[in-house]
Design a protein around this motif. Structure first.
Motif, short mmCIF file in Angstrom:
data_model
loop_
_atom_site.label_atom_id
_atom_site.label_comp_id
_atom_site.label_asym_id
_atom_site.label_seq_id
_atom_site.Cartn_x
_atom_site.Cartn_y
_atom_site.Cartn_z
N SER A 196 0.79 -1.23 0.00
CA SER A 196 0.00 0.00 0.00
C SER A 196 0.82 1.28 0.00
O SER A 196 0.36 2.32 0.45
CB SER A 196 -0.93 0.00 1.22
OG SER A 196 -0.21 -0.28 2.40
N MET A 197 2.03 1.23 -0.51
CA MET A 197 2.83 2.45 -0.59
C MET A 197 2.13 3.46 -1.51
O MET A 197 1.72 3.13 -2.62
CB MET A 197 4.21 2.13 -1.12
CG MET A 197 5.23 3.21 -0.87
SD MET A 197 6.88 2.58 -1.16
CE MET A 197 7.80 4.10 -1.15
N GLY A 198 1.98 4.68 -1.04
CA GLY A 198 1.26 5.70 -1.80
C GLY A 198 -0.20 5.79 -1.44
O GLY A 198 -0.87 6.76 -1.78
N VAL A 199 -0.73 4.77 -0.72
CA VAL A 199 -2.15 4.75 -0.36
C VAL A 199 -2.36 5.55 0.92
O VAL A 199 -1.68 5.31 1.93
CB VAL A 199 -2.64 3.30 -0.16
CG1 VAL A 199 -4.07 3.27 0.36
CG2 VAL A 199 -2.53 2.54 -1.47
N PHE A 200 -3.28 6.44 0.89
CA PHE A 200 -3.53 7.35 2.01
C PHE A 200 -3.72 6.59 3.32
O PHE A 200 -4.50 5.66 3.43
CB PHE A 200 -4.77 8.20 1.73
CG PHE A 200 -5.19 9.07 2.88
CD1 PHE A 200 -4.39 10.14 3.27
CD2 PHE A 200 -6.36 8.82 3.58
CE1 PHE A 200 -4.76 10.94 4.34
CE2 PHE A 200 -6.74 9.62 4.65
CZ PHE A 200 -5.94 10.68 5.02
N TYR A 201 -2.97 7.00 4.30
CA TYR A 201 -3.07 6.56 5.70
C TYR A 201 -2.71 5.10 5.94
O TYR A 201 -2.83 4.60 7.04
CB TYR A 201 -4.47 6.83 6.26
CG TYR A 201 -4.38 7.58 7.56
CD1 TYR A 201 -4.05 8.94 7.55
CD2 TYR A 201 -4.55 6.95 8.78
CE1 TYR A 201 -3.91 9.62 8.73
CE2 TYR A 201 -4.41 7.64 9.98
CZ TYR A 201 -4.09 8.98 9.94
OH TYR A 201 -3.94 9.67 11.11
N ALA B 168 4.62 1.30 9.87
CA ALA B 168 3.85 0.68 10.96
C ALA B 168 2.51 0.15 10.46
O ALA B 168 2.09 -0.95 10.82
CB ALA B 168 3.64 1.70 12.08
N MET B 169 1.83 0.93 9.60
CA MET B 169 0.54 0.47 9.08
C MET B 169 0.71 -0.69 8.12
O MET B 169 -0.07 -1.65 8.14
CB MET B 169 -0.19 1.62 8.38
CG MET B 169 -0.98 2.51 9.31
SD MET B 169 -2.30 1.66 10.23
CE MET B 169 -3.43 1.23 8.91
N ARG B 170 1.73 -0.66 7.27
CA ARG B 170 1.93 -1.77 6.34
C ARG B 170 2.28 -3.06 7.10
O ARG B 170 1.82 -4.13 6.75
CB ARG B 170 3.02 -1.42 5.32
CG ARG B 170 2.56 -0.38 4.30
CD ARG B 170 3.56 -0.17 3.18
NE ARG B 170 4.77 0.48 3.64
CZ ARG B 170 5.94 -0.10 3.81
NH1 ARG B 170 6.07 -1.41 3.57
NH2 ARG B 170 6.99 0.58 4.22
N MET B 171 3.07 -2.93 8.18
CA MET B 171 3.41 -4.08 9.00
C MET B 171 2.16 -4.63 9.69
O MET B 171 1.97 -5.85 9.77
CB MET B 171 4.45 -3.69 10.05
CG MET B 171 5.81 -3.30 9.49
SD MET B 171 6.88 -4.70 9.15
CE MET B 171 7.65 -4.92 10.74
N SER C 281 -7.03 3.22 13.85
CA SER C 281 -7.23 3.79 15.17
C SER C 281 -6.38 3.10 16.23
O SER C 281 -5.80 3.75 17.09
CB SER C 281 -8.71 3.71 15.57
OG SER C 281 -8.94 4.42 16.77
N ILE C 282 -6.29 1.78 16.15
CA ILE C 282 -5.56 1.06 17.20
C ILE C 282 -4.07 1.35 17.13
O ILE C 282 -3.34 1.14 18.10
CB ILE C 282 -5.83 -0.47 17.10
CG1 ILE C 282 -5.57 -1.12 18.45
CG2 ILE C 282 -5.00 -1.11 15.98
CD1 ILE C 282 -6.05 -2.54 18.56
N ILE C 283 -3.60 1.84 16.00
CA ILE C 283 -2.18 2.16 15.87
C ILE C 283 -1.84 3.50 16.51
O ILE C 283 -0.68 3.83 16.69
CB ILE C 283 -1.77 2.15 14.38
CG1 ILE C 283 -0.29 1.83 14.25
CG2 ILE C 283 -2.14 3.46 13.69
CD1 ILE C 283 0.15 1.45 12.87
#
Length: 974
Positions: free
Chosen positions: A529-534, A539-542, A560-562
């Motif tokens: 999801s590189m380039g994908v908003f938020y 951390a989010m990709r992991m 939210s949990i992140i």
């Protein structure tokens, strides 16, 4: 009782030394019951001052010191009308339209004026609202002031707690005037007598003029206004035909709901009726209509925050998430017991936001609308740098010390000399003091009457008209802030859709349902999801990889949990998601937290837990949630803790469970999300992810054009190559302003060239449109004029290669400049574009630039390489024995050697408050994540500030399916 009436705080920018909270605490300790704040030509600190006085239990008096040529006057508000007069006077002053003495001659209702301007006092008839100002600093003029016939009043100046504070004031004055402290004259500072004293000492100083003390006491007693808040001030929406705003709102909501839902079923109608009833009762109808009109004027928007929980917002098109389908909690946004106004935050494309704000202000008129200010304060770095400058140190030495401090703070502070130790100590006194006004990123105030009756208006250094108060200040006074914020990903989606439309492959947005697209869900589930908003941060990709979940409902949870408030529970959440058995914290919470596997994740969960477990009302629960969102929770939460424990015990909840749930609730004093906010952002994430999955060239072209989000141009170009896309350089005959995607190819836009201005881009495109493509370098140079810097950038970027048959950059630049220096250019603007000597093109065998020269030129002028990875510039690193990033999943548990180009990093604190860092690297095959624990970070931190790739040695680790490298050593590539 008497009170200090002539008090300046640090909100007298670059002059005052004490914050209002410190002044209020001192006044209370000395026994005062009232305290005034009269900052220089401003009321910037009044909202903070009021809050501070409230905490100390003393009455605030609002005022300002008006300084003008030949004199000064204190303006003190006895009533709200008097405060409005102060606001109008200060607004006029900021516009340079103030004749101070003329205005003060005319009585202002509810305003008292205290002045030691003898000339003004002597020429003014007896006025009960005008006083002769007696201070300790003007004692030698007391007889003359009393002789004017105006009532004398005792008001000693207060600036310092001790005369030693003048050293800090001298430093502030030097910084504010860009001088050294030795150049600041004594008369520019407050006198050493401007120290706060107790009431007894004040009475002793003015014992010779008892009337002045009596007038001080009388004035204090006459003050009726002790709070800025006088009710909420909503914008007015002109319906045009006398129709009530509430009725017009209902009509528009029903029309919008029919479009959103097709037919309005009873469940939807019931929710609409309930929301509209609450909105009308609160008087918020005009506000919704105003926001609706603002949103309608934008190319696209993303309403977010708690407003996304409202069906009314969804029906009006302010938000895009169906709150009924996704179970969003309306009471977090509005409820019958809530006393504060709704907060609707709307994102707009980042490059449209400023024009949109200007248009709204023009539409309502400058008399009724203005931007919200930021109070910019000294931060540790700016305090240190400005202190060193004011003490005469050169910039080079300051920068060297800063770099050393960043690389190793502890050792630098211990080993530094006495001069720098003194600077460090002195600079600490500035940290947190307000410095100047900035502009809030998107805050806007709109009122139905004159805005300057509520708050002074002034212009920032860039000419933007703002309120004197920041966002907390305007809200404390009852003004309603509308947040219109910039978002790059909205522009990415906008441009990608326009690119698709231009390619004949447009998307019908009325039928577009990205959250139901299986391929998009799959892409998000694997963290691609590189380039994908938020969803593109490491951390989010992991997290996406660890959970393997990419559906909308789980993406809402993950975003939210992140956040800091809940992320300590991430691993437990992942384990439960994957089947680990768990018991609800309490049966009363089993339904409330079922969707998040029994873990508190959203701000609403605080409210739900307080209601379900301890019988809080919706209003009480929301107040608890609101206190947790403040920076200074402190003792304010103690009463809610007692009520929570008492209510839960009344419901026979075990003491251990009460404590466990309360600990989770208190964790939300960190940064956390409303579910509706997460859902709004998840919807934009899905639109971005859909475009990446199905239209990668158009999507990545738009990411590049809008300068991405989390990563650099280099990183996004590398990702484009990994996606199988070919990235072409800019071209004067093929490029547009922005990058364009078509098929499996991205063409760089002309605006991507470093040192190439917007005007030059416009000239090229307009000339090409008017007279056709350029046929040669000479043809181009005769039709478009460039200065040398722009010409070098254009050539170096490869934008003229199609006219020369290859990368002959040195020759191309000489041919280009020959025309300019010969004066043959049709577009030559002035003689200043000519060069000292015309380059001579000698006949020789043409030799194209080497691959290395091309890559170096691309790095310089495009910020990335296009035809190959930038690691190709370090062949010695690529030729050494090493592992490749794409193979790490097969090397779990092994120690590996890698080459890495740093992409992004994030420092975090360990449980023992040590700093560690997560760093994303890439090689020519893939991205990979690394961890530098505190010891490794201390040893190798200095390498992280250098340009270019690093050699990375570390152990490959796996955590719940996500791969990372624990760094053991870093080395600069030689």
């Amino acid at each position: 009782m008497i009170a200090p009436l002539f008090v300046r705080s640090a909100y007298s920018f670059h002059w005052g030394t004490a914050m209002p909270a410190v002044l209020a605490k001192a006044a209370k300790k000395m026994g005062y019951e009232s305290l005034a704040l009269t900052d220089r030509n401003s009321v910037h600190g009044i909202p903070v001052f009021e809050e501070a006085c409230g905490k100390e239990g003393i009455k605030p008096i609002f005022g300002a010191e008006l300084r003008y040529e030949g004199g000064r006057s204190l303006l003190l508000a006895r009533t709200r009308a008097g405060f409005s007069a102060i606001c109008r006077i200060l607004s006029l002053r900021s516009e340079g339209r103030l004749d101070a003495r003329a205005i003060l001659l005319g009585r202002q209702e509810g305003l008292s004026v205290l002045t030691d301007d003898v000339e003004f006092l002597a020429t003014t008839s007896r006025n009960p609202e005008l006083y002769a100002l007696l201070t300790l600093g003007n004692r030698r003029y007391w007889k003359a002031l009393i002789a004017t016939g105006q009532a004398p009043i005792a008001a000693p100046e207060v600036v310092f707690f001790s005369p030693e504070d003048r050293k800090i004031q001298r430093l502030l004055v030097a910084i504010g005037s860009n001088r050294c402290v030795d150049e600041v004259r004594e008369e520019e500072l407050a006198g050493p007598e401007a120290v706060v004293v107790d009431p007894e000492a004040m009475c002793r100083e003015f014992a010779g003029v008892p009337e002045a003390l009596t007038n001080n006491e009388k004035l204090c007693e006459s003050v009726e206004m002790h709070t800025l808040f006088g009710g909420w001030v909503f914008p007015h929406y002109p319906t045009g035909n006398g129709e009530r705003a509430a009725d017009l709102l209902r009509k528009r909501v029903l029309i919008g709901a029919s479009k959103r839902y097709g037919s309005i079923k009873p469940k939807i109608r019931e929710r609409i009726d309930y929301e509209l009833r609450v909105i009308e009762e609160k008087g918020f109808s005009d506000y919704f209509l105003v926001v609706k009109d603002i949103v309608s004027g934008a190319s696209r928007s993303c309403g977010r925050g708690s407003a996304a929980a409202s069906v009314v917002s969804y029906a009006l098109g302010i938000t895009d998430v169906d709150p009924i389908r996704h179970g969003l909690y309306f009471e977090r946004f509005l409820n019958p017991g809530r006393t504060d106004p709704p907060d609707i935050d709307v994102d707009f494309a980042w490059d449209e936001r400023d024009d949109l704000l200007a248009g709204v202000i023009a539409g309502f008129g400058e008399a009724h609308a203005a931007r919200v200010a930021n109070h910019v304060c000294f931060q540790p770095r700016s305090a240190l740098r400005e202190t060193a400058r004011a003490l005469g140190l050169p910039d080079g030495e300051i920068s060297a010390f800063e770099q050393a401090l960043t690389a190793d703070p502890l050792r630098t502070c211990e080993d530094t000399d006495a001069t720098w130790k003194g600077i460090l100590l002195l600079s600490e006194s500035l940290i947190g003091l307000p410095r100047h006004l900035g502009v809030h990123s998107g805050g806007l105030i709109v009122v139905p009457d004159a805005l300057c009756d509520h708050v002074p208006l002034e212009r920032t250094g860039t000419g933007i008209r703002v309120t004197a108060w920041d966002k907390e200040g305007v809200e404390a006074s009852g003004l309603i802030k509308i947040d219109l914020l910039g978002n790059r990903s909205l522009a990415v989606v906008r441009d990608a859709l326009a690119n698709l439309e231009g390619n004949g492959n447009g998307i019908d947005e009325d039928l577009w349902k990205p959250i139901d697209d299986a391929a998009t869900v799959e892409l998000l589930a694997r963290g691609d999801s590189m380039g994908v908003f938020y969803v593109e941060s490491p951390a989010m990709r992991m997290l996406q990889k660890k959970t393997g979940k990419g559906d909308f409902e789980h993406l809402v949870i993950h975003s939210s949990i992140i956040r800091p408030a809940a992320n300590r529970f991430i691993n437990e959440y992942i384990d439960r998601l994957k089947g680990k058995p768990y018991m609800p914290l309490h049966p009363r919470l089993s339904g409330q937290l079922a969707e998040t596997y029994g873990i508190m994740c959203y701000q609403e969960d605080v409210c739900k837990a307080a209601i379900a477990l301890a019988d809080f009302s919706a209003m009480e629960a929301d107040k608890l949630r609101k206190i947790l969102s403040k920076k200074d929770v402190g003792t304010r939460i103690e009463a809610y803790r007692s009520k929570f424990f008492e209510g839960a015990r009344g419901n026979n909840v075990a003491e251990r469970t009460i404590a466990e749930v309360w600990a989770m609730i208190v964790s939300f004093s960190g940064y956390s999300f409303v579910k509706a906010h997460s859902a709004s952002y998840a919807m934009l994430s899905f639109r971005s992810a859909y475009l990446r999955r199905h239209h990668p060239a158009e999507f990545m072209a738009s990411v590049l054009s809008n300068h991405g989000g989390y990563y650099s141009t280099l990183a996004y170009v590398s990702e484009s190559r990994r996606m199988g896309l070919t990235v072409r350089p800019p071209d004067v005959n093929a490029s547009e302003t922005r990058c364009i995607g078509r098929g499996n190819e991205i063409r760089f836009g002309l605006s991507m060239i470093t040192s190439f201005g917007e005007a030059a881009v416009v000239d090229i495109l307009e000339e090409r449109a008017a007279r056709g493509p350029f046929s040669s370098v000479e043809d181009f140079s005769r039709r478009v004029s460039l200065d040398r810097t722009a010409a070098e950038a254009l050539v170096g970027s490869g934008a003229l290669d199609s006219l020369t048959g290859g990368p002959y950059h040195a020759e191309t630049l000489m041919r280009l400049l020959c025309v300019y220096t010969s004066g043959e250019s049709d577009g030559q603007r002035s003689a200043e574009l000519a060069f000292d000597e015309a380059p001579v093109v000698r006949a020789k065998q043409r030799r194209p630039d080497s691959v290395r020269k091309i890559l170096e030129a691309e790095m310089r002028y495009l910020g990335t390489t296009l035809g190959a990875h930038p690691l190709e510039l370090w062949p010695q690193a690529l030729s050494r024995p090493r592992s490749l990033a794409r193979d790490l999943s097969r090397l779990r548990g092994r120690i590996v050697d890698l080459v890495g180009w740093p992409i992004t990093s994030k420092p975090v604190l360990t449980a023992t408050e040590d700093v560690m860092e997560f760093i994303s690297f890439e090689d020519e095959t893939a991205l990979y994540e690394t961890v530098l624990f505190p010891d490794a970070l201390r040893r190798f931190r200095h390498l992280l500030f250098s340009d270019g790739p690093l050699l990375v040695r570390g152990r490959v680790e796996e955590d719940r399916g996500a791969i990372s490298v624990t760094v053991m050593a870093l080395e600069r590539v030689r």
